[in-house]
Design a protein around this motif. Structure first.
Motif, mmCIF file in Angstrom:
data_model
loop_
_atom_site.group_PDB
_atom_site.id
_atom_site.type_symbol
_atom_site.label_atom_id
_atom_site.label_comp_id
_atom_site.label_asym_id
_atom_site.label_seq_id
_atom_site.Cartn_x
_atom_site.Cartn_y
_atom_site.Cartn_z
ATOM 1 N N HIS A 42 16.374 4.199 -17.420
ATOM 2 C CA HIS A 42 15.288 5.144 -16.728
ATOM 3 C C HIS A 42 15.923 5.357 -15.259
ATOM 4 O O HIS A 42 16.207 4.312 -14.702
ATOM 5 C CB HIS A 42 13.887 4.724 -16.478
ATOM 6 C CG HIS A 42 13.441 5.037 -18.081
ATOM 7 N ND1 HIS A 42 12.927 5.915 -18.846
ATOM 8 C CD2 HIS A 42 13.168 3.851 -19.126
ATOM 9 C CE1 HIS A 42 12.201 5.780 -19.839
ATOM 10 N NE2 HIS A 42 12.532 4.321 -20.107
ATOM 11 N N THR A 58 8.951 5.426 -12.937
ATOM 12 C CA THR A 58 10.244 6.113 -13.439
ATOM 13 C C THR A 58 9.947 7.604 -13.317
ATOM 14 O O THR A 58 8.966 8.239 -12.973
ATOM 15 C CB THR A 58 10.770 5.765 -14.826
ATOM 16 O OG1 THR A 58 9.646 6.663 -15.470
ATOM 17 C CG2 THR A 58 10.608 4.577 -15.090
ATOM 18 N N CYS A 60 10.343 9.979 -15.347
ATOM 19 C CA CYS A 60 9.543 10.356 -16.564
ATOM 20 C C CYS A 60 8.225 9.753 -16.679
ATOM 21 O O CYS A 60 7.357 9.857 -17.422
ATOM 22 C CB CYS A 60 10.301 10.044 -17.773
ATOM 23 S SG CYS A 60 10.572 8.228 -18.021
ATOM 24 N N CYS A 87 17.795 7.871 -20.418
ATOM 25 C CA CYS A 87 16.516 8.786 -20.367
ATOM 26 C C CYS A 87 16.706 10.042 -20.410
ATOM 27 O O CYS A 87 17.045 10.404 -19.304
ATOM 28 C CB CYS A 87 15.415 8.035 -19.874
ATOM 29 S SG CYS A 87 13.732 8.986 -19.828
ATOM 30 N N CYS A 90 14.337 11.577 -17.565
ATOM 31 C CA CYS A 90 14.482 11.069 -16.189
ATOM 32 C C CYS A 90 15.723 11.868 -15.469
ATOM 33 O O CYS A 90 15.629 11.966 -14.163
ATOM 34 C CB CYS A 90 15.037 9.677 -16.023
ATOM 35 S SG CYS A 90 13.360 8.613 -16.048
#
Ligand code: ZN
Length: 116
Positions: A42, A58, A60, A87, A90
């Motif tokens: 991430h 993060t 996300c 990810c 992200c």
């Protein structure tokens, strides 16, 4: 972002060295990446240090509470660059991954990232 890309075009990725014993929080603050337990790498938006723990948020919007241990799973994964996938939420930019992959950890060489 444009600036980073220009830099990349003019010079090959410079190798960075960090000490193996570098403080985990300082390292995360520097590289802004975090390998989760499931193997997702991430991108870190914020890191809030609270004593010997830190709260990572993060890109996300996941939150991880981590401890400042050099021997933790995540510290090892970070140093060894182990992750299964980046990810997708992200949206970690390529230059950041390149920078990470050119970062090396040595016992006796490199920055300790301490703030003096
Ligand atoms: Zn993510």
């Amino acid at each position: 972002m444009a600036l980073e890309e220009n830099k990349k075009a003019s010079a090959p990725a410079k190798k960075r060295f960090y000490r193996k014993r570098v403080k985990l929080f300082n390292l995360i603050d520097k590289i802004k990446l975090w390998p989760s337990r499931t193997g997702s790498l991430h991108g870190i938006r914020t890191i809030e240090v609270m004593g010997d723990k830190a709260r990572l948020t993060t890109h996300c919007n996941k939150v991880f509470i981590i401890s400042n241990s050099l021997n933790s799973r995540a510290a090892r994964w970070l140093r060894n660059k182990w992750f299964v996938r980046v990810c997708p939420d992200c949206r970690v930019p390529d230059w950041k991954l390149e920078k990470y992959s050119s970062t090396l950890f040595r016992r006796h060489q490199g920055s300790t990232l301490t703030n003096g």
